[in-house]
Design an enzyme around this catalytic site. Structure first.
Site, PDB file in Angstrom:
ATOM      1  N   SER A 137       0.044  -0.644  -5.053  1.00  9.14           N
ATOM      2  CA  SER A 137      -1.012  -1.674  -5.877  1.00  9.14           C
ATOM      3  C   SER A 137      -1.751  -1.570  -7.090  1.00  9.14           C
ATOM      4  O   SER A 137      -1.321  -0.885  -7.272  1.00  9.14           O
ATOM      5  CB  SER A 137      -2.521  -1.461  -4.715  1.00  9.14           C
ATOM      6  OG  SER A 137      -3.721  -1.886  -5.030  1.00  9.14           O
ATOM      7  N   TYR A 149      -7.801   5.356  -2.129  1.00  5.68           N
ATOM      8  CA  TYR A 149      -6.504   4.987  -1.880  1.00  5.68           C
ATOM      9  C   TYR A 149      -6.155   4.598  -3.442  1.00  5.68           C
ATOM     10  O   TYR A 149      -4.485   4.567  -3.279  1.00  5.68           O
ATOM     11  CB  TYR A 149      -7.871   3.359  -1.823  1.00  5.68           C
ATOM     12  CG  TYR A 149      -6.969   1.479  -1.383  1.00  5.68           C
ATOM     13  CD1 TYR A 149      -6.378   1.415  -0.148  1.00  5.68           C
ATOM     14  CD2 TYR A 149      -6.942   1.101  -2.996  1.00  5.68           C
ATOM     15  CE1 TYR A 149      -5.231   0.698  -0.315  1.00  5.68           C
ATOM     16  CE2 TYR A 149      -6.057   0.205  -2.532  1.00  5.68           C
ATOM     17  CZ  TYR A 149      -5.578   0.014  -1.663  1.00  5.68           C
ATOM     18  OH  TYR A 149      -4.453  -1.485  -0.968  1.00  5.68           O
TER      19      TYR A 149
HETATM   20  P1  NAD Z   1      -4.173  -6.040   6.201  1.00  4.35           P
HETATM   21  O1  NAD Z   1      -5.116  -4.861   6.338  1.00  4.35           O
HETATM   22  O2  NAD Z   1      -4.188  -7.578   6.748  1.00  4.35           O
HETATM   23  O3  NAD Z   1      -2.247  -5.192   6.878  1.00  4.35           O
HETATM   24  C1  NAD Z   1      -1.839  -4.305   6.908  1.00  4.35           C
HETATM   25  C2  NAD Z   1      -1.391  -4.543   8.139  1.00  4.35           C
HETATM   26  O4  NAD Z   1      -0.834  -2.739   8.556  1.00  4.35           O
HETATM   27  C3  NAD Z   1      -2.666  -4.699   9.552  1.00  4.35           C
HETATM   28  O5  NAD Z   1      -1.702  -5.532   9.909  1.00  4.35           O
HETATM   29  C4  NAD Z   1      -2.116  -2.771   9.987  1.00  4.35           C
HETATM   30  O6  NAD Z   1      -2.148  -3.243  11.795  1.00  4.35           O
HETATM   31  C5  NAD Z   1      -1.310  -1.889   9.568  1.00  4.35           C
HETATM   32  N1  NAD Z   1      -1.305  -0.609   9.714  1.00  4.35           N
HETATM   33  C6  NAD Z   1      -2.472  -0.188   9.087  1.00  4.35           C
HETATM   34  N2  NAD Z   1      -2.754   1.358   9.168  1.00  4.35           N
HETATM   35  C7  NAD Z   1      -1.275   1.731  10.462  1.00  4.35           C
HETATM   36  C8  NAD Z   1      -0.600   2.226  11.014  1.00  4.35           C
HETATM   37  N3  NAD Z   1      -0.481   3.552  11.256  1.00  4.35           N
HETATM   38  N4  NAD Z   1       0.974   2.183  11.200  1.00  4.35           N
HETATM   39  C9  NAD Z   1       1.228   0.835  11.349  1.00  4.35           C
HETATM   40  N5  NAD Z   1       0.411  -0.161  11.016  1.00  4.35           N
HETATM   41  C10 NAD Z   1      -0.618   0.031  10.482  1.00  4.35           C
HETATM   42  O7  NAD Z   1      -3.951  -6.069   4.516  1.00  4.35           O
HETATM   43  P2  NAD Z   1      -3.250  -6.350   3.911  1.00  4.35           P
HETATM   44  O8  NAD Z   1      -3.702  -7.024   2.824  1.00  4.35           O
HETATM   45  O9  NAD Z   1      -1.847  -7.218   4.585  1.00  4.35           O
HETATM   46  O10 NAD Z   1      -2.231  -5.458   3.602  1.00  4.35           O
HETATM   47  C11 NAD Z   1      -1.033  -4.547   3.246  1.00  4.35           C
HETATM   48  C12 NAD Z   1      -0.418  -4.119   1.509  1.00  4.35           C
HETATM   49  O11 NAD Z   1      -0.966  -4.504   1.029  1.00  4.35           O
HETATM   50  C13 NAD Z   1      -1.188  -3.018   2.262  1.00  4.35           C
HETATM   51  O12 NAD Z   1      -0.775  -1.800   2.034  1.00  4.35           O
HETATM   52  C14 NAD Z   1      -2.140  -2.725   1.373  1.00  4.35           C
HETATM   53  O13 NAD Z   1      -2.778  -1.331   0.759  1.00  4.35           O
HETATM   54  C15 NAD Z   1      -1.595  -3.647   0.134  1.00  4.35           C
HETATM   55  N6  NAD Z   1      -2.805  -4.122  -0.955  1.00  4.35           N
HETATM   56  C16 NAD Z   1      -3.585  -5.512  -0.963  1.00  4.35           C
HETATM   57  C17 NAD Z   1      -4.690  -5.766  -1.478  1.00  4.35           C
HETATM   58  C18 NAD Z   1      -5.268  -7.105  -1.264  1.00  4.35           C
HETATM   59  O14 NAD Z   1      -5.584  -7.731  -1.815  1.00  4.35           O
HETATM   60  N7  NAD Z   1      -4.937  -7.847   0.117  1.00  4.35           N
HETATM   61  C19 NAD Z   1      -4.173  -5.609  -2.437  1.00  4.35           C
HETATM   62  C20 NAD Z   1      -2.926  -4.674  -3.229  1.00  4.35           C
HETATM   63  C21 NAD Z   1      -2.665  -4.074  -2.040  1.00  4.35           C
END
Ligand code: NAD
Length: 263
Positions: A137, A149
């Site tokens: 991120s 985070y």
């Molecule tokens: P999201 O919450 O939609 O998806 C995250 C997924 O991770 C979910 O399906 C959840 O069930 C799964 N998960 C959580 N804990 C878990 C575990 N213990 N074992 C297996 N799966 C698990 O969010 P997203 O935006 O799709 O995020 C994907 C990645 O991108 C994450 O690592 C997040 O930190 C990163 N990210 C997101 C953003 C944003 O703005 N959305 C920005 C930067 C980075």
């Protein structure tokens, strides 16, 4: 850039929704056999070529079961996308002064230990020349307000570099994507102030979507990136590009306008 994934097996964590789901959709449409791993059941029907398996990324024995499954069903794995993550406490509970140890440990277990276990447990089953992508991120490139985070996402970049060095002799590449603000279920309950701050940080005129990230995952899985390893790729609408200096540019512009208009 559309060649190269035919029949290759790629495991994606956190693929039941959000960015992981979009990555699973894109890679399978380009011919990969995708293993969608998540603690959640998929939120939409998975496309052909995507197989769901339940996995808690924090559980070493569950990773070992995934490894056994890959070996028996597919022989070997080509790619791993460490995408699963949680954001943890929003607001003041996430600040360093308030964060509690239980929340800190839980978040690091999912966001950082999970990817470490994935690499450790699946790399032995990967084909030489494979590719691993960690989803960090922009919080892993600066002083993020949510302490756990931010730390977890910095750690992922370090993990990728160490893995890139250790796995390089086998031709396995390990890279990191740093998404900016991405519209996904993770942001559904985001605070308006957080969204507004992001909008003022980015140079391009919109926030990101999962469709901005998936093609970069594809690039890192494809032969087009075969000599790229140990790097970080921000996909953030320009949030990191100005290194926080946009505020100076805006101040100067405001001053120039005031001088011109006399107001
Ligand atoms: P999201 O919450 O939609 O998806 C995250 C997924 O991770 C979910 O399906 C959840 O069930 C799964 N998960 C959580 N804990 C878990 C575990 N213990 N074992 C297996 N799966 C698990 O969010 P997203 O935006 O799709 O995020 C994907 C990645 O991108 C994450 O690592 C997040 O930190 C990163 N990210 C997101 C953003 C944003 O703005 N959305 C920005 C930067 C980075």
């Amino acid at each position: 850039m559309t060649e190269g994934l035919n029949g290759k097996v790629v495991a994606i964590t956190g693929a039941a929704r959000g960015q992981g789901f979009e990555e699973a959709k894109l890679l399978s449409s380009l011919g990969a056999k995708v293993l969608a791993l998540d603690v959640l059941e998929p939120q939409e029907a998975l496309p052909d070529g995507v197989i769901y398996r339940s996995l808690d990324v924090t559980a070493p024995q569950e990773w070992d079961e995934v490894a056994k499954y890959i070996e028996s069903e597919h022989g070997c794995l080509f790619g791993l996308v460490n995408n699963a993550g949680i954001v943890g406490a929003r607001g003041s509970a996430g600040r360093l002064e308030n964060v509690n140890v239980e929340d800190w440990n839980k978040l690091l277990a999912i966001n950082t230990t999970g990817p470490m276990l994935g690499i450790q447990r699946l790399a032995p089953f990967m084909s030489d020349g494979g590719s691993i992508v960690n989803i960090s991120s922009i919080a892993g490139a600066g002083a993020h307000f949510a302490a756990a985070y931010g730390v977890s996402k910095w750690a992922l970049r370090g993990l990728a570099r160490i893995a890139a060095m250790e796995l390089g002799p086998r031709g396995i590449r390990v890279n990191t994507i740093l998404p900016g603000y991405i519209e996904s279920p993770m942001q559904h309950d985001t605070l308006p102030v957080f969204l507004d701050a992001h909008k003022s940080l980015i140079s391009l005129p919109r926030t990101g979507t999962a469709r901005d990230i998936a093609p970069v995952v594809h690039f890192l899985m494809s032969d087009a990136s075969e000599w790229i390893t140990g790097v970080d790729i921000p996909v953030d609408g320009g949030a990191l590009g100005h290194s926080g200096l946009q505020i100076i540019s805006e101040g100067m512009k405001k001053m120039a306008t005031e001088l011109e208009t006399g107001k």
